[in-house]
Design an enzyme around this catalytic site. Structure first.
Site, PDB file in Angstrom:
ATOM      1  N   LYS A 115       0.843  -1.183   0.000  1.00 46.16           N
ATOM      2  CA  LYS A 115       0.000   0.000   0.000  1.00 46.16           C
ATOM      3  C   LYS A 115       0.892   1.252   0.000  1.00 46.16           C
ATOM      4  O   LYS A 115       2.045   1.142   0.405  1.00 46.16           O
ATOM      5  CB  LYS A 115      -0.919   0.002   1.217  1.00 46.16           C
ATOM      6  CG  LYS A 115      -0.152   0.050   2.555  1.00 46.16           C
ATOM      7  CD  LYS A 115      -0.964   0.603   3.651  1.00 46.16           C
ATOM      8  CE  LYS A 115      -0.843   2.087   3.791  1.00 46.16           C
ATOM      9  NZ  LYS A 115       0.391   2.576   4.422  1.00 46.16           N
TER      10      LYS A 115
ATOM     11  N   HIS B 232      -1.006  -4.446   6.251  1.00 48.21           N
ATOM     12  CA  HIS B 232      -0.381  -5.227   7.329  1.00 48.21           C
ATOM     13  C   HIS B 232      -1.248  -5.276   8.585  1.00 48.21           C
ATOM     14  O   HIS B 232      -1.068  -6.141   9.420  1.00 48.21           O
ATOM     15  CB  HIS B 232       1.050  -4.764   7.613  1.00 48.21           C
ATOM     16  CG  HIS B 232       1.172  -3.528   8.434  1.00 48.21           C
ATOM     17  ND1 HIS B 232       1.130  -2.274   7.903  1.00 48.21           N
ATOM     18  CD2 HIS B 232       1.363  -3.348   9.756  1.00 48.21           C
ATOM     19  CE1 HIS B 232       1.273  -1.385   8.860  1.00 48.21           C
ATOM     20  NE2 HIS B 232       1.413  -1.999  10.012  1.00 48.21           N
TER      21      HIS B 232
ATOM     22  N   LYS C 109      -2.182  -8.533  11.925  1.00 47.50           N
ATOM     23  CA  LYS C 109      -1.927  -8.376  13.366  1.00 47.50           C
ATOM     24  C   LYS C 109      -2.713  -9.432  14.145  1.00 47.50           C
ATOM     25  O   LYS C 109      -3.857  -9.742  13.818  1.00 47.50           O
ATOM     26  CB  LYS C 109      -2.313  -6.967  13.821  1.00 47.50           C
ATOM     27  CG  LYS C 109      -1.336  -5.902  13.313  1.00 47.50           C
ATOM     28  CD  LYS C 109      -1.655  -4.554  13.886  1.00 47.50           C
ATOM     29  CE  LYS C 109      -0.810  -3.466  13.251  1.00 47.50           C
ATOM     30  NZ  LYS C 109       0.504  -3.287  13.841  1.00 47.50           N
TER      31      LYS C 109
ATOM     32  N   GLU D  83      -0.002   7.241  16.847  1.00 46.80           N
ATOM     33  CA  GLU D  83       1.449   7.027  16.791  1.00 46.80           C
ATOM     34  C   GLU D  83       2.166   8.161  17.491  1.00 46.80           C
ATOM     35  O   GLU D  83       1.689   9.305  17.465  1.00 46.80           O
ATOM     36  CB  GLU D  83       1.902   6.994  15.331  1.00 46.80           C
ATOM     37  CG  GLU D  83       1.285   5.890  14.522  1.00 46.80           C
ATOM     38  CD  GLU D  83       1.943   5.782  13.160  1.00 46.80           C
ATOM     39  OE1 GLU D  83       2.894   5.015  13.045  1.00 46.80           O
ATOM     40  OE2 GLU D  83       1.515   6.504  12.243  1.00 46.80           O
TER      41      GLU D  83
ATOM     42  N   ASP E 294      -2.636   7.286   3.862  1.00 42.49           N
ATOM     43  CA  ASP E 294      -1.645   6.392   4.476  1.00 42.49           C
ATOM     44  C   ASP E 294      -2.285   5.432   5.474  1.00 42.49           C
ATOM     45  O   ASP E 294      -1.844   4.292   5.606  1.00 42.49           O
ATOM     46  CB  ASP E 294      -0.590   7.263   5.178  1.00 42.49           C
ATOM     47  CG  ASP E 294       0.594   6.456   5.687  1.00 42.49           C
ATOM     48  OD1 ASP E 294       1.066   5.573   4.948  1.00 42.49           O
ATOM     49  OD2 ASP E 294       1.053   6.712   6.820  1.00 42.49           O
TER      50      ASP E 294
ATOM     51  N   HIS F 147      -5.851   0.809   6.523  1.00 36.34           N
ATOM     52  CA  HIS F 147      -5.869   0.156   7.837  1.00 36.34           C
ATOM     53  C   HIS F 147      -7.179   0.387   8.604  1.00 36.34           C
ATOM     54  O   HIS F 147      -7.800  -0.546   9.093  1.00 36.34           O
ATOM     55  CB  HIS F 147      -4.711   0.657   8.711  1.00 36.34           C
ATOM     56  CG  HIS F 147      -3.357   0.509   8.081  1.00 36.34           C
ATOM     57  ND1 HIS F 147      -3.029  -0.542   7.264  1.00 36.34           N
ATOM     58  CD2 HIS F 147      -2.225   1.261   8.168  1.00 36.34           C
ATOM     59  CE1 HIS F 147      -1.768  -0.421   6.889  1.00 36.34           C
ATOM     60  NE2 HIS F 147      -1.256   0.667   7.406  1.00 36.34           N
TER      61      HIS F 147
HETATM   62  C1  BG6 Z   1       2.088   2.148   7.664  1.00 33.54           C
HETATM   63  C2  BG6 Z   1       2.116   3.622   7.420  1.00 33.54           C
HETATM   64  O1  BG6 Z   1       1.241   1.501   6.763  1.00 33.54           O
HETATM   65  O2  BG6 Z   1       1.631   1.898   8.979  1.00 33.54           O
HETATM   66  C3  BG6 Z   1       2.999   4.323   8.433  1.00 33.54           C
HETATM   67  O3  BG6 Z   1       2.612   3.876   6.116  1.00 33.54           O
HETATM   68  C4  BG6 Z   1       2.587   3.953   9.834  1.00 33.54           C
HETATM   69  O4  BG6 Z   1       2.941   5.739   8.273  1.00 33.54           O
HETATM   70  C5  BG6 Z   1       2.465   2.444   9.992  1.00 33.54           C
HETATM   71  O5  BG6 Z   1       3.576   4.452  10.716  1.00 33.54           O
HETATM   72  C6  BG6 Z   1       1.861   2.077  11.317  1.00 33.54           C
HETATM   73  O6  BG6 Z   1       1.940   0.693  11.474  1.00 33.54           O
HETATM   74  P1  BG6 Z   1       1.923   0.040  12.921  1.00 33.54           P
HETATM   75  O7  BG6 Z   1       1.915  -1.429  12.661  1.00 33.54           O
HETATM   76  O8  BG6 Z   1       3.149   0.527  13.629  1.00 33.54           O
HETATM   77  O9  BG6 Z   1       0.673   0.545  13.565  1.00 33.54           O
END
Ligand code: BG6
Length: 485
Positions: free
Chosen positions: A148, A178, A182, A216, A235, A240
């Site tokens: 993505k 991704h 999880k 984050e 993003d 997600h």
């Molecule tokens: C990614 C984004 O897909 O997911 C990032 O491009 C982001 O910007 C990340 O930091 C967050 O993933 P996780 O697994 O740390 O929540």
């Protein structure tokens, strides 16, 4: 032999020297090596434009990927075996020469499963697919994994899907998100569909609203080149957060087969109440972090990060109110929120039940029950309910009942699971084209509204919970964001 041993494979990573390969993909493959699930006959071939020989690439992996493996999970013998699997081919995406070399390398093992992982910018997905087809690497034992974001809006995503689709069949295309890999996200499916208890409550009669947060602490880091042109909506939300919404909201699928699950997710996406230019302002909040402090450390604002355009209007925070137009979810808003440089890193889904219709506990505030599905940093599921304070009297108190936690076992990272699934050819955890385009259809009007009006993201200091307007999105409905539990 490990029970989930993978078949012999050839995994080719385009963008093989990049950030994703070094931070996520190669460490994940090492973890599968350590867990004993990678077949002895399995090669990992990295590819990028740079002219490197195998030794130079391996040295780079030692320097750039190894630090992403925790000390306690390093096993020198397994690491050496892992390094022996690695190879490198220099390929310039649009030039045939490198592909011919790749084709010759792969010809040594014609029967192995071939997985081409495209961890490049999406504008290369079509070109790489065409070049792979030109050297005959798109046969039945080939699969292509697309990272993505797939495009930057509905039109560009359709264009990429068309190009890739002329080279690979849909059952060879694995669009990765991704979050679907999880552990707790998987557990959500088990919670909902292996238990009778919640399903009968999983609707507008019992549920007041749902919150999905992916917060984050990190900022844009070294990714401004990509992020400044993308922003948080593309993003994080388009993929997600909407995927999490789908898993919470979908009807029970008939089976765990890829299409059974994806058909149900698609129905949810198509039932989202569309936003229009007129409704975006009232239902979607964009924010951008300014200078602030996290854990006592002073941090620059987004516009002062290296590589970010002066005066950039890119949003690093989004909060939105989504509604699903169907019987199950009528009058149950889904509030989504994500941002960088927020006070804490955590991701969770909160299912907030309705309050009791009448209280017999005079003078006491009865908090509504909540089911909290925590994705990270720790992975667990808790039910908040009310119990009696021990002792005389009838005092009510909050009680948290843990329904699931990792139990101290190492939980595989999302990429470990998704790479394994791609090698096994199972598509359940990957997005189908129609699903992904439906997600783009939902967010594209937001992008259009932001592009046309004199739109500016609201500023929020690093280390806060985002702009005030995100709080008002809920308080105007008589609700609040659930504080970190
Ligand atoms: C990614 C984004 O897909 O997911 C990032 O491009 C982001 O910007 C990340 O930091 C967050 O993933 P996780 O697994 O740390 O929540």
């Amino acid at each position: 032999m490990a029970t989930d041993e993978l078949p012999p494979f050839e995994l080719v990573i385009f963008g093989g020297t990049g950030d994703l390969a070094m931070r996520k993909l190669l460490p994940a493959l090492y973890q599968r090596q350590r867990a004993g699930t990678l077949a002895a006959e399995g090669r990992i071939i990295a590819s990028a434009r740079e002219q490197l020989d195998r030794a130079a690439f391996v040295a780079r992996v030692e320097a750039q990927a190894a630090p992403f493996i925790p000390d306690s999970e390093r096993d020198p013998a397994q690491w050496q075996t892992f390094l022996q699997r690695l190879d490198y081919v220099a390929i310039s995406a649009a030039e045939p020469a490198g592909y011919q070399q790749l084709q010759q390398k792969l010809a040594a093992f014609p029967d192995r499963q071939r997985i081409f992982y495209l961890a490049t910018a999406p504008q290369w997905f079509g070109v790489i697919s065409e070049q792979l087809k030109a050297v005959g690497l798109n046969g039945a034992n080939s699969r292509v994994v697309l990272e993505k974001p797939l495009g930057h809006d509905l039109a560009s995503s359709c264009q990429i899907n068309d190009m890739v689709g002329r080279c690979f069949n849909e059952n060879q295309i694995f669009r990765i998100d991704h979050y679907l890999g999880k552990e707790t996200v998987q557990n959500l499916l088990v919670l909902r569909f292996a238990n009778r208890l919640f399903e009968s409550l999983w609707n507008t009669e019992a549920i007041d609203h749902i919150q999905i947060t992916a917060a984050e602490q990190i900022g844009v880091e070294a990714r401004a080149g990509f992020y400044d042109g993308a922003g948080a909506l593309r993003d994080m939300v388009q993929n997600h957060l909407l995927q999490l919404l789908c898993l919470v909201a979908m009807e029970p699928p008939a089976s765990l087969d890829a299409d059974a699950v994806r058909d149900e997710k698609l129905k949810v996406l198509r039932s989202l109440k569309p936003l229009s230019r007129d409704t975006v302002a009232a239902n979607v909040v964009a924010g951008q972090y300014s200078a602030g402090t996290i854990n006592g450390k002073a941090l620059p604002g987004y516009r002062d990060e290296p590589g970010v355009k002066a005066g950039s209007q890119t949003e690093t925070f989004v909060a939105l109110k989504a509604e699903i137009n169907n019987w199950r979810w009528a009058k149950v808003p889904f509030y989504l929120r994500t941002g960088k440089r927020l006070a804490t890193r955590y991701s969770e889904i909160v299912v907030q039940f309705r309050e009791v219709p009448h209280s017999i506990f005079a003078g006491q505030k009865l908090e509504a029950n909540k089911l909290i599905i925590r994705l990270q940093p720790e992975e667990d599921i808790t039910l908040q309910w009310l119990g009696k304070q021990p002792g005389t009297g009838m005092q009510v108190r909050d009680v948290a009942l843990t329904l699931a936690d990792a139990g101290g076992e190492r939980v595989p990272e999302a990429y470990e699971r998704l790479l394994s699934e791609a090698i096994l050819g199972r598509q359940t955890l990957f997005m189908r084209r129609d699903e992904q385009e439906a997600a783009w259809s939902y967010v594209t009007p937001i992008l259009d509204a932001w592009a046309s009006a004199a739109h500016q993201p609201a500023m929020y200091p690093a280390g806060s919970w985002g702009p005030e307007a995100a709080t008002r999105l809920l308080t105007r409905d008589g609700r609040d964001w659930h504080g970190i539990s």
